[in-house]
Design a protein around this motif. Structure first.
Motif, PDB file in Angstrom:
ATOM      1  N   ASN A 186       0.841  -1.212   0.000  1.00  0.00           N
ATOM      2  CA  ASN A 186       0.000   0.000   0.000  1.00  0.00           C
ATOM      3  C   ASN A 186       0.867   1.250   0.000  1.00  0.00           C
ATOM      4  OD1 ASN A 186      -1.800  -2.130   1.803  1.00  0.00           O
ATOM      5  ND2 ASN A 186      -2.946  -0.962   0.304  1.00  0.00           N
ATOM      6  N   LEU A 187       0.353   2.285  -0.625  1.00  0.00           N
ATOM      7  CA  LEU A 187       1.136   3.516  -0.732  1.00  0.00           C
ATOM      8  C   LEU A 187       1.171   4.269   0.596  1.00  0.00           C
ATOM      9  CD1 LEU A 187       0.093   5.008  -4.189  1.00  0.00           C
ATOM     10  CD2 LEU A 187       2.074   3.591  -3.611  1.00  0.00           C
ATOM     11  N   THR A 192       9.042  -1.956  -7.458  1.00  0.00           N
ATOM     12  CA  THR A 192       9.726  -2.730  -6.409  1.00  0.00           C
ATOM     13  C   THR A 192       8.927  -3.984  -6.100  1.00  0.00           C
ATOM     14  OG1 THR A 192      10.631  -0.707  -5.437  1.00  0.00           O
ATOM     15  CG2 THR A 192      10.627  -2.666  -4.049  1.00  0.00           C
ATOM     16  N   GLY A 193       7.628  -3.790  -5.926  1.00  0.00           N
ATOM     17  CA  GLY A 193       6.773  -4.937  -5.644  1.00  0.00           C
ATOM     18  C   GLY A 193       6.758  -5.931  -6.780  1.00  0.00           C
ATOM     19  N   SER A 194       6.738  -5.423  -7.986  1.00  0.00           N
ATOM     20  CA  SER A 194       6.720  -6.317  -9.147  1.00  0.00           C
ATOM     21  C   SER A 194       7.986  -7.166  -9.184  1.00  0.00           C
ATOM     22  CB  SER A 194       6.606  -5.478 -10.428  1.00  0.00           C
ATOM     23  OG  SER A 194       6.464  -6.305 -11.553  1.00  0.00           O
ATOM     24  N   ALA A 195       9.112  -6.553  -8.871  1.00  0.00           N
ATOM     25  CA  ALA A 195      10.376  -7.302  -8.859  1.00  0.00           C
ATOM     26  C   ALA A 195      10.359  -8.371  -7.767  1.00  0.00           C
ATOM     27  CB  ALA A 195      11.545  -6.337  -8.640  1.00  0.00           C
ATOM     28  N   ASN A 245       0.750 -13.220  -2.090  1.00  0.00           N
ATOM     29  CA  ASN A 245      -0.517 -12.528  -1.815  1.00  0.00           C
ATOM     30  C   ASN A 245      -0.184 -11.042  -1.703  1.00  0.00           C
ATOM     31  OD1 ASN A 245      -2.403 -14.819   0.385  1.00  0.00           O
ATOM     32  ND2 ASN A 245      -1.703 -15.054  -1.705  1.00  0.00           N
ATOM     33  N   VAL A 246      -0.181 -10.368  -2.837  1.00  0.00           N
ATOM     34  CA  VAL A 246       0.099  -8.936  -2.815  1.00  0.00           C
ATOM     35  C   VAL A 246      -1.012  -8.254  -2.019  1.00  0.00           C
ATOM     36  CG1 VAL A 246       0.405  -6.886  -4.219  1.00  0.00           C
ATOM     37  CG2 VAL A 246       1.196  -9.089  -5.080  1.00  0.00           C
ATOM     38  N   ASN A 259      -0.281   1.454  -8.722  1.00  0.00           N
ATOM     39  CA  ASN A 259       0.724   0.741  -7.937  1.00  0.00           C
ATOM     40  C   ASN A 259       0.500  -0.777  -8.026  1.00  0.00           C
ATOM     41  OD1 ASN A 259       2.416  -0.037  -5.709  1.00  0.00           O
ATOM     42  ND2 ASN A 259       0.735   0.341  -4.286  1.00  0.00           N
ATOM     43  N   PHE A 260      -0.697  -1.230  -7.724  1.00  0.00           N
ATOM     44  CA  PHE A 260      -0.994  -2.668  -7.788  1.00  0.00           C
ATOM     45  C   PHE A 260      -0.896  -3.208  -9.213  1.00  0.00           C
ATOM     46  CE2 PHE A 260      -2.643  -2.181  -3.517  1.00  0.00           C
ATOM     47  CZ  PHE A 260      -2.481  -3.439  -2.961  1.00  0.00           C
TER      48      PHE A 260
END
Lengths: 144, 1037
Positions: free
Chosen positions: B785-786, B809-812, B825-826, B857-858
C-alpha cells in the motif's frame, strides 16, 4: 428431627446462586452490546438453571431422599454444571479468536469480552461449588 | 468410608468434566491448527507422497542445508541494508577513517528499531544470538565506546529491561506489537505516543566518559512502526508538537554530542519520516544517514557505509517535510485518523461500521502536492502562493497561524528521490524516442562517475504532462512532476561510465478523466521527460526548459508535443477490455458525492485553486440510504434456479495441470470435478492454510504470513530440502534451529535502494525460499500500500508514496518469489492508508486518485511491469504477473473491500487480466466480509476463523444462477494458481496428509486419556463404596 444445612449444603447453595447470577450475565452478555443478536446456547442457559433449581430443592427436602440419592443428584448437578462451563467456552470461541486478530476492535467488543470473563468465572465457581458439594456425604446435619 | 465415597464421587465428576472438555476441545483445536502451530512452533501434518521422485520437485531450493541458507540470507541482508541507507547530509565528514573510535549516543543506539511489528518483524532469535546493533557495529569494525554503551545498558536494565543469558539486551521488543522489554511499564520501546529517550543526567555521562572515543559521536534517533501501529499528530514536546519532531530529550542528547565532539553524525532509525529541518540546518551536525529499519543483520552494514567500503546509494522514496502534519492528505487523517459516522450506533457488530475517510486531496498527496504547488508558485498561477492559516508550515516549522505566503523551502526538507553519495555522477540524457503508438518511450542515459570513490547511481526519470483547459473543465488533475521509471547502475569506478537504455511505459503518464471521456486520456500540449537527482531537481530542469527563472539544466529534459486530445490510446487495457468509469457510480463507487443525498459532500482539491480548495474535515455525516445498506454488507439478494452443475468426476487430478495454460479447454473438466462443498471448505479455511480439495486429489498445504519472510518457519522445525528435513541431515548445526527468514531490512528499505535487481533477489530469498525451505506455498506478501502520508503506523511494511517506485519494487519482488513457486498474496487491495479503524472504515476518493495512485501501484505487480533494463528479452521473469492478492480491511467506498465489484472484478480481473487467488484479510466467513458478494466478484478464500455468515451454504450459493456461475470461475482461479505454484512441489497422485504429533494435540489427547482413566477408576470406586455401604446398612438392620 430438624435439619441444619452443613458446609457442603452451604457451598451448594452458594454454587446455585453463582450459577443463577452467571446465567443472567450470560444472557445479558449475549443480548446486548457487541454480541447482541448472536444467539444463545440452550444448554448454557438451561443447565445452570436446572442446577440452581435442583440445588435449592435439595436444601428443603433432605429428609425425603436418602444420602445415596442425594449423592447421585449432586453428582449429576456437578456434571451438568461442568458441561455448562464447556458450552460457555465454546459459545465464545469466535469472540476470543476475533480478539486475537490485531486489528482495531470496537470498545463494546472488549466490554463483551470482559463480561464473558465475568460470566465464565461465575460458571467455573459454580461448577467447583457443585463439585465440592458432591464430595459431601450429605447436605444437612441430622439434629435431635 | 462415607468420606472416601464422597471424594470418589467428586473426583468422578471432575474426571468426566476433563473428559468432556477434551472431547470438545479436540475438534476446536484442530480447526485452529494453524495458529496453534504458530504459537507452539509445531507442524501438525506433513504431505507424504509414496512415489515422489526428483521429477516431482518442480521448484528447487538453492540451499541443501540450513547452514547454506543461513549464510546466504545473512550476506544478502547485509548487502540490501547497505544499499538502502540514504545519505541525507554530509559536510565532508564521511566517510570516516578506518579505525575511528566513536561514541554512540541516544537510547536507540542501544535499543534500536530493527524492524517493524508483525508482518515484517525481524527475527529476534538471530538478533539475540550476538547480533545486537552495538555488537554488530563492533564486529564490523567500528570501535565503539564501551563505557557509554554500558551506561545505556544500565539505564535500560534499571527501567526493567531484560538481558539475555549472555548479558545482552533481549530484542523481543524489536518486532513486538505493544510492549517493550520492560514489565514495569517504565520503558516502552515500541510505543508510538512518545519517543523514549535517556536523559544525559540520568545516564550520568560526563566528558570523561568519552575519552579515547572522540573521533565522532553517532547519535541515533528512532521511531517504531508496524502492523496495528497508530501515529497521530500533536501532543508531544517537539517544536512542531508532532511525534516525528525531535523531543526535548532528544535535542538534549544532540546538544551533548555537539558540546563534546568535533564530529556529530545522526543516524535516522525510523521509517515514518522524521522532521529533520533543525538537524539539516544545524552546522554542528556534520552528517545524517537514514538507516530505516535495517533488520536482524543490518547493523553490520553501517560501518561499511561509514567507512566508505560501500558508498551510499539509497534515495528517499517519500518526501520529508518540515512539519509532517501539514499536507492536504493529513487534513482528513486529523487527530484520530478518521471521523465516525454520526449514526454509528445504529449498526451492529456484524456490520463492522465505524468511520469514514474522504481523501479530498485528490491526486495531491506526497510530493505530487508540494512539487506541483511549487511549480505553480514559480509560474505565478492557480492561487498557489497565497496560503490560508493552518494550511502551510511557517519558517519555524510550526503550523502557520496567519494567512501568508507558501514557500517551498519552508515545507520540504528532503524531496522525494533525494540521496547523496561519497562520489559524484554526471548523468546525460542521450536520447528519447517516443513510439508512434504513444505507448512507450525509449530513454537512454549515460552515467559517469566524476568523483573519486566507487559508487552506484540511480537514474530517475520523471514526466510532466500538460494541464489544459479541458482538464480544468473536466476536473482532471495533473501533477507537475511524476516518476515514470528508474534504474540503478552497477558500481562505477571513478571515471567509468555506463549507458542504460530504458523503455518507459507511457500508460503511466495518462490521466484518468472521470467526467469527460470517462477513460484515460492524453491531453493536447507539451510533454516533458526529465532526469534528475530527485523530484525537485527534475522539476526544476523542466521549469528551466520552460523558461522559468530557477536553477536547473534544460539539457536533462526532452520535450514533445501532441496536438490533440487523445481519448483512445489508453482507453483499452492490454487484454482489450474497455477502460471506463468503475469507481464513480453505483454501489462500487468510491466517490461519496455519487450517492443520492451526498451530492457535494466532498469538495476535492483542484490545482485550479490551491488555496481555495485546500481540504477540510467533514464531520457529522450520517450513513443513510444506499450507503447504509451497503455498509450492512448484505446488498445482493440470493435467488434460485441455477442450472450450473458441480462435482462431475472426469477422473483427473490437479497434478495433470501444472503446466497448462489458462486458455486450455482441459481446465473445464477439472473445474467440473470440484463440488461446491469442497470449494466452500477450501474457501473458509484460509488462515495460514491451503485447505485440501478432495475432488481433484489435492491434500492441501500450509501457508504463512510474509511480507518480511516466514512468520512461523524455522530451520529446526520446518527446514527441508526436497522433503528431507535439515534437522535430520548429517552435520546439521543445532545453533541455527530457531532461525527463520525474517532477517532482511524492512520493505521500505528495499524500495529506497531503487534497485530492481536487488528487489528480485529479495523476492527469491525472503519469500521464495521461505516457500521452498519451509514448504509454505503461499506467503502472504509483499505489502505494497502507498504511503499516503507519513502517519500510517504500518508504513514500514510498505514501500513508498509513489506508485511507480512501489509498483516496480513490488513487481520485482513478486517475480523473484514466483520464480521459486511462491504463490504471493500482494496486499492489501486496496487503500490501507492507516491502521486506525482499519477494520470497517469507509474510504472515499475520486476515481482519478484511486486509479493513478493506489491502483496504478498494484497494476504493476499484477501485469508484471517494470522489468529491469539489465534483463534480456528472453528472460523467464516478467512473463506472468502476481498470481495472488489479499484484500484489505478498510472498505473501498461503502463496500467491503473483497465485495467491491469495481476494484475486484472490473479492474483487477477484467482490465488487468488477473487469473489468480484472491483472499480476504482475516475476516473469516463473517458478514463483515460480505461473503456471497465477495464470491460473486472473484474472492476465492477467506482468511480467518469460523463461518458466521448465514448465506454461506452450498445449497443457497449453488442455487443462485449468478453466484453459481461465479463459483465456477472462482474454482478455476483457485486451481490455476495452485497448479502454477509450489503447492504442487514434491506431490503426485499418491500425496496425502500424514498427521504429526504436536504439543497442543498432546494436551487434548492426554486430557482425554486421563479423563477416561480417572472416570473409570473413581467411578468404579464410588460404585463399589456405595454397594459396600448399602450392604453394611443392610447388615446393621
Amino acid at each position: 428431627m430438624t435439619k441444619k444445612v452443613n458446609v457442603f449444603g452451604k457451598i451448594l447453595c452458594i454454587a446455585a446462586v453463582l450459577a443463577l447470577v452467571g446465567v443472567v450475565v450470560y444472557i445479558v452478555n449475549s443480548s446486548v452490546g457487541y454480541l447482541a443478536g448472536t444467539g444463545m446456547n440452550t444448554l448454557t442457559v438451561l443447565l445452570p438453571l436446572i442446577v440452581s433449581a435442583c440445588s435449592l430443592v435439595l436444601m428443603f427436602v433432605p429428609n425425603i431422599i436418602n444420602d445415596t440419592i442425594t449423592g447421585i443428584i449432586t453428582f449429576l448437578l456437578s456434571v451438568g454444571m461442568g458441561y455448562a462451563v464447556v458450552t460457555f467456552v465454546v459459545a465464545r470461541i469466535d469472540l476470543i479468536a476475533d480478539l486475537l486478530n490485531p486489528v482495531n476492535h470496537p470498545a463494546n467488543e472488549y466490554t463483551a469480552f470482559t463480561w464473558t470473563c465475568v460470566g465464565l468465572v461465575l460458571y467455573v465457581l459454580a461448577f467447583l461449588g457443585t463439585l465440592i458439594a458432591t464430595m459431601g456425604t450429605r447436605l444437612a446435619k441430622k439434629k435431635k | 468410608m462415607s468420606k472416601l465415597k464422597g471424594v470418589s464421587r467428586g473426583l468422578t465428576s471432575l474426571a468426566i468434566f476433563v473428559l468432556i472438555a477434551s472431547l470438545v476441545a479436540a475438534p476446536i483445536m484442530e480447526s485452529y491448527s494453524a495458529p496453534l502451530d504458530t504459537f507452539f512452533g509445531s507442524t501438525s501434518y506433513r504431505i507424504v507422497s509414496e512415489q515422489s521422485g526428483e521429477a516431482n520437485w518442480i521448484y528447487k531450493s538453492e540451499f541443501k542445508t540450513a547452514a547454506e541458507a543461513v549464510e546466504a540470507l545473512r550476506a544478502f541482508a547485509i548487502e540490501e541494508a547497505g544499499e538502502s541507507f540514504v545519505l541525507l547530509k554530509n559536510a565532508g565528514t564521511l566517510p570516516l577513517a578506518e579505525g575511528a573510535n566513536v561514541t554512540l549516543l541516544g537510547l536507540r543506539s542501544y535499543a534500536p528499531v530493527y524492524g517493524n511489528s508483525m508482518g515484517a518483524a525481524p527475527d529476534t532469535t538471530v538478533i539475540q544470538d550476538g547480533n545486537q546493533s552495538y555488537l554488530a557495529l563492533q564486529k564490523a569494525g567500528l570501535n565503539v565506546n564501551p563505557a557509554v554503551t554500558k551506561k545505556y545498558k544500565d539505564w535500560v536494565v534499571a527501567k526493567g529491561g531484560n538481558l539475555t543469558p549472555d548479558g545482552e539486551l533481549y530484542a523481543e521488543y524489536a518486532g513486538a506489537g505493544s510492549s517493550g522489554p520492560s514489565e514495569s511499564g517504565d520503558l516502552d520501546l515500541t510505543g508510538t505516543a512518545t519517543a523514549p529517550e535517556a536523559a544525559i543526567a540520568e545516564l550520568g555521562l560526563s566528558a570523561d566518559d568519552y575519552a579515547g572515543y572522540t573521533d565522532a559521536a553517532i547519535v541515533v534517533f528512532g521511531r517504531p512502526g508496524g502492523e496495528s501501529k497508530n501515529y497521530v499528530t500533536g501532543g508531544t514536546d517537539s517544536t512542531t508538537t508532532n511525534i516525528f519532531g525531535l523531543s526535548q530529550e532528544e535535542k538534549a542528547v544532540l546538544a551533548e554530542a555537539k558540546a563534546n565532539f568535533e564530529t556529530v553524525i545522526v543516524l535516522v532509525n525510523s521509517v515514518n519520516p522524521l522532521e529533520l529541518k533543525e538537524v539539516e540546518e544545524d552546522e554542528q551536525v556534520d552528517a545524517v544517514l537514514w538507516i530505516g529499519y535495517p533488520g536482524s543483520y543490518g547493523f553490520y552494514a553501517v560501518p561499511d557505509v561509514l567507512f566508505g567500503k560501500v558508498s551510499p546509494s539509497g534515495h528517499l522514496g517519500d518526501i520529508y517535510l518540515a512539519n509532517s502534519a501539514v499536507s492536504p492528505a493529513m487534513v482528513s487523517f486529523g487527530g484520530d485518523g478518521s471521523v465516525d459516522w454520526a449514526n454509528v450506533d445504529e449498526f451492529t457488530p456484524d456490520d463492522s461500521v465505524n468511520s469514514y475517510l474522504i481523501n479530498e486531496e485528490s491526486i495531491y498527496s506526497g510530493y505530487r502536492y508540494f512539487e506541483t504547488r511549487y511549480a505553480d508558485v514559480v509560474a505565478g498561477v492557480n492561487n498557489a502562493a497565497e496560503a490560508k492559516a493552518g494550511t502551510y508550515t511557517a519558517k519555524d516549522t510550526t503550523v502557520a497561524t496567519v494567512d501568508g505566503t507558501w514557500e517551498y523551502a519552508d515545507q520540504v526538507v528532503y524531496p522525494f528521490g533525494f540521496g547523496l553519495s561519497y562520489t559524484t555522477f554526471e548523468q546525460t540524457l542521450d536520447s528519447v524516442t517516443v513510439s508512434e503508438d504513444k505507448k512507450t518511450a525509449e530513454v537512454t542515459v549515460t552515467v559517469k562517475n566524476t568523483g573519486s570513490a566507487n559508487g552506484k547511481s540511480v537514474i530517475q526519470v520523471y514526466a510532466q504532462t500538460p494541464y489544459t483547459d479541458y482538464d480544468k473543465q473536466n476536473l482532471v488533475e495533473k501533477a507537475a512532476v511524476q516518476l515514470v521509471d528508474y534504474e540503478k547502475t552497477q558500481t562505477l569506478a571513478p571515471g567509468s561510465t555506463q549507458t542504460v537504455k530504458m523503455t518507459v511505459d507511457l500508460r503511466n503518464i495518462a490521466s484518468y478523466d472521470t467526467n469527460g471521456a470517462k477513460t484515460y486520456i492524453l491531453d493536447a500540449g507539451d510533454y516533458y521527460l526529465a532526469i534528475g537527482d530527485d523530484s525537485h531537481v527534475a522539476l526544476n530542469n523542466i521549469l528551466v526548459a520552460q523558461g522559468q527563472a530557477v536553477e536547473g539544466d534544460a539539457a536533462k529534459t526532452y520535450k514533445w508535443t501532441w496536438d490533440s486530445l487523445d481519448t483512445e490510446t489508453f482507453a483499452t487495457s492490454d487484454n482489450g477490455t474497455a477502460i471506463t468509469n468503475r469507481l464513480s457510480e453505483g454501489d462500487q463507487s468510491m466517490d461519496i458525492n455519487s450517492f443520492a443525498g451526498y451530492e457535494g459532500t466532498a469538495k476535492y482539491m483542484t490545482r485550479q485553486d490551491w488555496n481555495g480548495t485546500y481540504p477540510t474535515v467533514h464531520e457529522g455525516i450520517k450513513a443513510e440510504g444506499r450507503i447504509a445498506e451497503l455498509l450492512r454488507n448484505d446488498f445482493i439478494k440470493l435467488s434460485t434456479g441455477s442450472e450450473v452443475t458441480f462435482g462431475t468426476d472426469h477422473g483427473h487430478t490437479i497434478y495433470e495441470y501444472t503446466n497448462l495454460d489458462w486458455d486450455d479447454a482441459a481446465w473445464d473438466e477439472l473445474v467440473d470435478q470440484v463440488t461446491v462443498e469442497d470449494f466452500l471448505g477450501f474457501a473458509q479455511s484460509a488462515f495460514h492454510n491451503i485447505e485440501k480439495i478432495d475432488s481433484v486429489g489435492y491434500p492441501g498445504n500450509k501457508a504463512d504470513d510474509g511480507p518480511g519472510g516466514s512468520d512461523g518457519g524455522t530451520y529446526g522445525v520446518d527446514g527441508q530440502y526436497q522433503g528431507k528435513m535439515y534437522a535430520e541431515m548429517d552435520g546439521y548445526d543445532e545453533s541455527v534451529a530457531g532461525y527463520g527468514t525474517r532477517i532482511a531490512p524492512t520493505p521500505t528499505n528495499l524500495a529506497y535502494t531503487w534497485n530492481k535487481e536487488l528487489a528480485i533477489r529479495n523476492g527469491e530469498l525472503i519469500l521464495g525460499e521461505s516457500t521452498l525451505m519451509f514448504n509454505y506455498p503461499i506467503m502472504i506478501g509483499p505489502g505494497v500500500n502507498l504511503h499516503r502520508h507519513g502517519y500510517n503506523g504500518r508504513g514500514a511494511e510498505y514501500y513508498s508514496e509513489d506508485p511507480i517506485l512501489s509498483g516496480y519494487t513490488g513487481s520485482a519482488v513478486v517475480q523473484g518469489a514466483q520464480s521459486k513457486g511462491c504463490l504471493v498474496n500482494v496486499k492489501h487491495l486496496g487503500f490501507n492508508d492507516q491502521e486506525i479503524n482499519r477494520s470497517g472504515i469507509a474510504t472515499f476518493m475520486t476515481e482519478q486518485a484511486a486509479r493513478e495512485l493506489e491502483l496504478r501501484n498494484f497494476q504493476q505487480m499484477i501485469e508484471a511491469n517494470g522489468k529491469p533494463a539489465s534483463l534480456s528479452a528472453d528472460s523467464a521473469l516478467y512473463t506472468e504477473g502476481a498470481l495472488g492478492v489479499m484484500t484489505s480491511f478498510n472498505r473501498i467506498g461503502a463496500v467491503a473491500p473483497s465485495a467491491n465489484k469495481g476494484v475486484q472484478q472490473d479492474i483487477l480481473r477484467d482490465e488487468w487480466g488477473f487469473k489468480g487467488y484472491s483472499v480476504t484479510d482475516f475476516t473469516g466467513v463473517a458478514p463483515k466480509a460480505a461473503p456471497k458478494e465477495s464470491l460473486l466478484y472473484g474472492t476465492v478464500a477467506f482468511c480467518g476463523f469460523g463461518v458466521s455468515d448465514p448465506y454461506f451454504t452450498a445449497d443457497q450459493l449453488s442455487a443462485d444462477p449468478e453466484i453459481s456461475a461465479a463459483l465456477k470461475k472462482d474454482i478455476k482461479y483457485t486451481l490455476y494458481s495452485l497448479a502454477h505454484s509450489a503447492a504442487m512441489n514434491g506431490q503426485d497422485t499418491t500425496s496425502h496428509r500424514e498427521w504429526v504429533d504436536t504439543p497442543w494435540r498432546a494436551i487434548y489427547r492426554n486430557m482425554k486419556t486421563a479423563g477416561i482413566a480417572c472416570t473409570a477408576v473413581f467411578g468404579v470406586l464410588w460404585i463399589a463404596l456405595e454397594v459396600l455401604s448399602a450392604k453394611k446398612k443392610k447388615g446393621a438392620k
